[in-house]
Structure formats: structure tokens, C-alpha cells
Design an enzyme around this catalytic site. Structure first.
Site, PDB file in Angstrom:
ATOM      1  N   HIS A   1      23.947   5.106  -6.104  1.00 25.11           N
ATOM      2  CA  HIS A   1      23.759   5.255  -7.548  1.00 25.11           C
ATOM      3  C   HIS A   1      25.043   5.677  -8.260  1.00 25.11           C
ATOM      4  O   HIS A   1      25.499   5.023  -9.197  1.00 25.11           O
ATOM      5  CB  HIS A   1      22.673   6.288  -7.840  1.00 25.11           C
ATOM      6  CG  HIS A   1      21.320   5.936  -7.300  1.00 25.11           C
ATOM      7  ND1 HIS A   1      20.918   4.638  -7.088  1.00 25.11           N
ATOM      8  CD2 HIS A   1      20.273   6.716  -6.930  1.00 25.11           C
ATOM      9  CE1 HIS A   1      19.672   4.632  -6.619  1.00 25.11           C
ATOM     10  NE2 HIS A   1      19.273   5.875  -6.516  1.00 25.11           N
TER      11      HIS A   1
ATOM     12  N   SER B   1       0.824  -1.220   0.000  1.00 27.85           N
ATOM     13  CA  SER B   1       0.000   0.000   0.000  1.00 27.85           C
ATOM     14  C   SER B   1       0.855   1.265   0.000  1.00 27.85           C
ATOM     15  O   SER B   1       0.327   2.375   0.002  1.00 27.85           O
ATOM     16  CB  SER B   1      -0.923   0.000   1.223  1.00 27.85           C
ATOM     17  OG  SER B   1      -0.170  -0.070   2.424  1.00 27.85           O
ATOM     18  N   GLY B   2       2.181   1.117  -0.024  1.00 27.49           N
ATOM     19  CA  GLY B   2       3.072   2.275   0.044  1.00 27.49           C
ATOM     20  C   GLY B   2       3.350   2.885  -1.312  1.00 27.49           C
ATOM     21  O   GLY B   2       3.021   2.332  -2.362  1.00 27.49           O
TER      22      GLY B   2
ATOM     23  N   LEU C   1      21.333   0.622 -11.780  1.00 32.75           N
ATOM     24  CA  LEU C   1      21.993  -0.435 -12.538  1.00 32.75           C
ATOM     25  C   LEU C   1      21.079  -1.029 -13.606  1.00 32.75           C
ATOM     26  O   LEU C   1      21.532  -1.789 -14.461  1.00 32.75           O
ATOM     27  CB  LEU C   1      22.474  -1.534 -11.582  1.00 32.75           C
ATOM     28  CG  LEU C   1      23.653  -1.140 -10.693  1.00 32.75           C
ATOM     29  CD1 LEU C   1      23.983  -2.249  -9.706  1.00 32.75           C
ATOM     30  CD2 LEU C   1      24.875  -0.800 -11.529  1.00 32.75           C
TER      31      LEU C   1
ATOM     32  N   TYR D   1      13.300  -4.745   7.724  1.00 38.79           N
ATOM     33  CA  TYR D   1      13.861  -5.862   6.955  1.00 38.79           C
ATOM     34  C   TYR D   1      14.131  -7.092   7.828  1.00 38.79           C
ATOM     35  O   TYR D   1      13.744  -8.206   7.466  1.00 38.79           O
ATOM     36  CB  TYR D   1      15.156  -5.457   6.251  1.00 38.79           C
ATOM     37  CG  TYR D   1      15.002  -4.542   5.054  1.00 38.79           C
ATOM     38  CD1 TYR D   1      13.749  -4.222   4.540  1.00 38.79           C
ATOM     39  CD2 TYR D   1      16.111  -3.992   4.425  1.00 38.79           C
ATOM     40  CE1 TYR D   1      13.614  -3.374   3.457  1.00 38.79           C
ATOM     41  CE2 TYR D   1      15.993  -3.153   3.330  1.00 38.79           C
ATOM     42  CZ  TYR D   1      14.748  -2.849   2.854  1.00 38.79           C
ATOM     43  OH  TYR D   1      14.615  -2.014   1.775  1.00 38.79           O
TER      44      TYR D   1
ATOM     45  N   GLU E   1      18.692  17.514  -9.888  1.00 39.01           N
ATOM     46  CA  GLU E   1      17.232  17.622  -9.904  1.00 39.01           C
ATOM     47  C   GLU E   1      16.848  19.079  -9.793  1.00 39.01           C
ATOM     48  O   GLU E   1      17.500  19.853  -9.062  1.00 39.01           O
ATOM     49  CB  GLU E   1      16.613  16.827  -8.744  1.00 39.01           C
ATOM     50  CG  GLU E   1      16.658  15.329  -8.952  1.00 39.01           C
ATOM     51  CD  GLU E   1      15.977  14.547  -7.842  1.00 39.01           C
ATOM     52  OE1 GLU E   1      15.483  13.437  -8.114  1.00 39.01           O
ATOM     53  OE2 GLU E   1      15.948  15.053  -6.700  1.00 39.01           O
TER      54      GLU E   1
END
Length: 517
Positions: free
Chosen positions: A276, A40-41, A216, A157, A252
Site C-alpha cells: 500500500h 464464503s470467506g 490504488l 492461487y 490504526e
């Protein structure tokens, strides 16, 4: 036409697509269950489910083999989840009847289970639903495939992985598998990353863990190995004898806008540079691997990371845009950088003395991500054209994917005047009608295929955190302060001064303009 037969026909029509040769590898025996935890996120709605939908409509997820489960704490029905997702899959206003039919067929594959992330009851129910699906697909117990996608904060997690391990694994091993995809950030520093790795590593073997970094999966990032190792012209040039500096840039043109509280916990270095941009650096700098096997490629990436020297404070510029702390979710005394530019130096035979400049920022003058390889000046410059700028090889990752070489050429006319121009490969123009896959599509497909080439290995993650943790701790302790800069600017002036110090030569009067169709 029934949805199953339509997809078989659709699959055949994609045989010339860039993915087509991979389809048969994906469609193995045994049912495939894809479980999206955190269904639902925002991440699941905006990235995970749309990627699954695109794989479905291209024929990679067959309705007679796959079922998709959403799991989250929110108490909603199957239909309510489908309604929430529908608007993220296609634009209703511009959708064709075929698009709407695809969406309807895809949504019917989704079932929702509600439960907590740290108790067995919900996961026992989830396992029951998955098992029922496997029975319906006539899968022999243990031959089915279960892919768990953790679209969740890293804090949960360990508990989620523990529940999966205890309640949701394949019961036997008859060719099936259980795999877990975890999203970044993988910790906040070396210690927290190692703790997280240890907790997950106690529950799953390394080949079962897929640490996803969507960069990636980008088309131009994936092209780096081909460019470097399949083209003879680059092989003798790609070293310190010819290259003066390398820039890897992420910009950005908007600020944190609604994510201020979340972003302030991490900052631009943890959010963008440590993962990244560092991954891109590895692909730019690595040696040729023995083969294209995932472990051979990841071995070479780790060697690059282990060769990076400690970052010097005087080769770092931090910034924070004016108005960042106006966000009520951001602390008034926040020291979190929204901009960072830094020089990394690789201590090996190929790159000794070549600065790698990593730069990322929010609320800047433009939006782009690119790799800029600047070559050294031409020795014995008989045309006196040094002032016009150096040769550069630029790989534009986003937007307007492209690769171009900046060259010095003769200006048309009777005089022997030189000017900068480019040899241009712009994807939108060269590959008309070809849809470039979203990064998440490719990476999810790789996960199903069991290809870990584009995922971060544990020792790779550790080596990356070893580079940045000392710097991050100095920022967290307030020893390094971000400089203010105006939204819509290039960032702090000191960042341009750092570029000049690194040896980058700005080209004056030349601007690359993406060609139009």
C-alpha cells in the site's frame, strides 16, 4: 417496473456521476460472468460482493447481461449464500424499501457452486453453469466475458489458476475474454513472489492478470496524478530544491483482534508498507508519464522503485505493542512487528537527499492514512516565524478525505504576529451529496473495462520485493528486534527520534480540524 427497465432508467440518472462516462465502455456485447472464488470467506462477504452490489445499483452491472457465481468448498445452497450476504449489503434496520428491492434483485443474480480448489470435478461443474448462463444470454461461444476474482489465500492461487485454465476458459476468441484478479499478499519475499508469478504466468498472459491493491482505488490516491501534473503551481516545487521530506503514514487505533495468527505470518511491513504505502510513494515520486495509458504510468512507477537505495538498519524502527502476544494464536516468542517506521531514499535527480518516511502501525493513538509533504524553511525569514513550523501539503486518504496546505499567515489584530493556518479542501464539505466510491468498486470496474492502470505489473512487484526482502529476512532471522510500545500511544519513542533525524520539523500548537457541515 421490471428490474431490467428500472436499471436502464437508473443508468440514465447516473449520467452526471463520476462513473457515468465509463458505463458504455463496460456494457459491451456478450454476457459477463463474474466468478468469486472463496465466496464464503470474509473478504468476499465484506468487500467483493458489496462492491459488486454497489456497481449493480448504480447501473454498471446490468441484470440482462451479468451473472455472478460464488465458488467455495463449503457445501451450501444458492439461497444460503444469499442469506449470508444480505446483511453485508445493506443495514436491514435503516434500509428503505428501495434498498431492500435492490438487494433482492441483486441476490437473484448469484448462483453458488461447491467444489475443491485442486480437482477438476468442481471446476467442470462451474464451467457448465457459466456456459448455461451464456447460452441463456444468447452469447456466441467465445464472445462472452469471464472475470475470476480470487478471494483466497495465495497458497491456493497456482492450483486454482490451473483449474481455471484447463476447465473454465472461453473456448474461442471472438471478442470475449478471461481475466483473473488476485489479492495481495503476492508472496512473502522476492523468491516466493517470483515463484507465484511464474506459476500464474505460465497459465495466463500478463494482460489477463490483475494484481489488486485496493489502495490504488482510493479517491485521494487516484487524485495524485491530477494534483501533480494538472496544476502549474506544483510543477516547479515538486523536487529536492523545495521539499525537505515526505511522510506516508498509516495508523490504526486497534490491534490484530482475531487476526493474530494470520497477521503474525506477515507483519506490518508485508501487510501494509511493502504494498500500500510503496504504491503511494510511487505516485508521489514518479515522473510525468508520456500519457495516461496504463503501461506508460506503470513504466514510471517501476523507474521509481528501481531507483530506491537499499534500506539501512539504522533508518528502521520496529515496534510490537504490549499484549500482542497475549493472543493464543500468536507464538510466545514472536518477533513480528506491529509497527514500523523507515526511511527510503530515491537515488535520482529529482529526489536525491529527500527522505521518504514510511510509517505504519496497529494499536496506535489514532486511525488515519495520509501523505505529508514538508517543504524547506523560507530563506531569509524576516518574520522570525520558523519556530511555528514549515509549509506542508497534506493529503488525508482516510478518514475524512481532504487536502490542505499549511501556511503561515498574519494573526488578526493590530500586532504583526504570525500563525499557522490552512487552505482546506475537505471532500465532505466541498462535495456534499456526492458518494465517494469504495476502492473495490472502482477496481472491479477497471477490471471489466480492461484498464490495468491501477493494478500491479509483474516487474513492478519484483522491484518492490527487491527493496524489502533483505530487511524482512533480517527480521525473520531475529537480527532486528521490535521495541515494545503501549497500545494507544504514538508507537516507540525511537520512531519520533528517527523522524527528527530525517529532518522532519514538528509543528507546535497547530492541529488541523476537519470542518463540519
Amino acid at each position: 417496473m421490471e428490474s431490467g427497465s428500472w436499471h436502464i432508467e437508473k443508468r440514465a440518472s447516473f449520467r452526471n456521476d463520476s462513473f457515468s462516462k465509463e458505463i458504455d465502455n463496460v456494457l459491451e456485447n456478450g454476457s459477463l460472468s463474474i466468478i468469486v472464488l472463496g465466496a464464503s470467506g470474509d473478504l468476499a462477504k465484506k468487500k467483493t460482493f458489496p462492491a459488486l452490489f454497489n456497481l449493480f445499483r448504480q447501473g454498471f452491472l446490468q441484470p440482462n447481461e451479468v451473472h455472478i457465481f460464488g465458488y467455495a468448498r463449503t457445501k451450501i445452497t444458492d439461497e444460503e449464500l444469499r442469506d449470508r450476504l444480505r446483511g453485508y449489503l445493506v443495514n436491514d434496520k435503516g434500509a428503505s424499501p428501495k434498498d431492500l428491492e435492490d438487494v433482492a434483485n441483486f441476490l437473484q443474480l448469484i448462483k453458488y457452486v461447491s467444489g475443491s480448489y485442486d480437482s477438476g470435478e468442481g471446476f467442470q461443474l462451474l464451467d457448465k453453469e457459466i456456459s448455461e448462463h451464456e447460452v441463456l444470454k444468447n452469447s456466441t461461444e467465445g464472445s462472452s466475458r469471464r472475470l475470476f476474482y480470487l478471494a483466497l489465500p495465495p497458497s491456493v492461487y497456482p492450483s486454482v489458476c490451473k483449474m481455471i485454465r484447463h476447465f473454465c476458459m472461453n473456448k474461442t476468441d471472438l471478442g470475449g475474454w478471461t481475466r483473473v484478479v488476485v489479492e495481495k499478499p503476492f508472496g512473502k519475499d522476492l523468491q516466493s513472489a517470483e515463484e507465484l508469478s511464474s506459476q500464474i504466468g505460465e497459465l495466463f498472459d500478463e494482460p489477463q492478470i490483475y494484481r489488486i491493491d485496493h489502495y490504488l482505488g482510493k479517491e485521494l490516491v487516484q487524485n495524485l496524478l491530477v494534483l501533480r501534473f494538472a496544476n502549474r503551481m506544483f510543477l516547479p516545487l515538486w523536487n529536492r530544491d523545495n521539499i525537505d521530506n515526505v511522510q506516508i503514514v498509516f495508523r490504526e487505533d486497534f490491534g490484530t483482534e482475531g487476526r493474530g495468527g494470520y497477521f503474525d505470518q506477515y507483519g506490518i511491513i508485508r501487510d501494509i508498507i511493502q504494498n500500500h504505502l510503496l504504491q503511494v510513494l510511487c505516485l508521489v515520486a514518479m515522473e510525468k508519464p508520456v500519457s495516461l495509458k496504463p503501461e506508460h504510468i506503470r513504466d514510471e512507477k517501476v523507474k521509481v522503485l528501481q531507483s530506491v537505495l537499499p534500506i539501512k538498519d539504522d533508518e528502521v524502527v520496529l515496534g510490537q505493542y504490549d499484549g500482542y502476544k497475549d493472543d493464543p494464536t500468536v507464538p510466545d516468542l514472536s518477533n513480528t512487528p506491529t509497527f514500523a517506521s523507515m526511511i527510503l531514499r530515491i537515488h535520482n535527480e529529482r529526489w536525491e537527499g529527500v527522505p521518504f518516511i514510511l510509517k505504519a502501525g496497529k494499536a496506535l493513538s489514532s486511525r488515519k492514512a495520509e501523505i505529508r509533504v514538508q517543504f524547506k524553511d523560507v530563506p531569509g525569514d524576516i518574520f522570525k516565524c520558523k519556530k511555528q513550523g514549515r509549509n506542508e501539503f497534506v493529503i488525508r486518504l482516510q478518514p475524512s478525505e481532504a487536502m490542505y496546505m499549511k501556511l503561515t499567515v498574519k494573526q488578526p489584530g493590530l500586532d504583526m504576529l504570525t500563525v499557522q493556518s490552512e487552505l482546506d479542501l475537505s471532500y465532505r464539505q466541498r462535495y456534499q451529496g456526492v458518494t465517494i466510491p469504495e476502492a473495490y468498486e472502482r477496481l472491479i470496474l477497471d477490471t471489466i473495462r480492461g484498464d490495468q492502470q491501477h493494478f500491479v505489473r509483474r516487474d513492478e512487484l519484483k522491484a518492490a520485493w527487491e527493496i524489502f526482502t533483505p530487511l524482512l529476512h533480517r527480521i525473520d532471522d531475529g537480527e532486528l528486534k521490535p521495541l515494545p510500545y503501549k497500545p494507544g500511544s504514538r508507537g516507540p519513542d525511537a520512531a519520533d527520534e528517527l523522524l527528527e533525524k530525517a529532518g522532519y520539523v514538528q509543528t507546535l500548537g497547530y492541529i488541523w480540524i476537519p470542518p463540519t457541515l
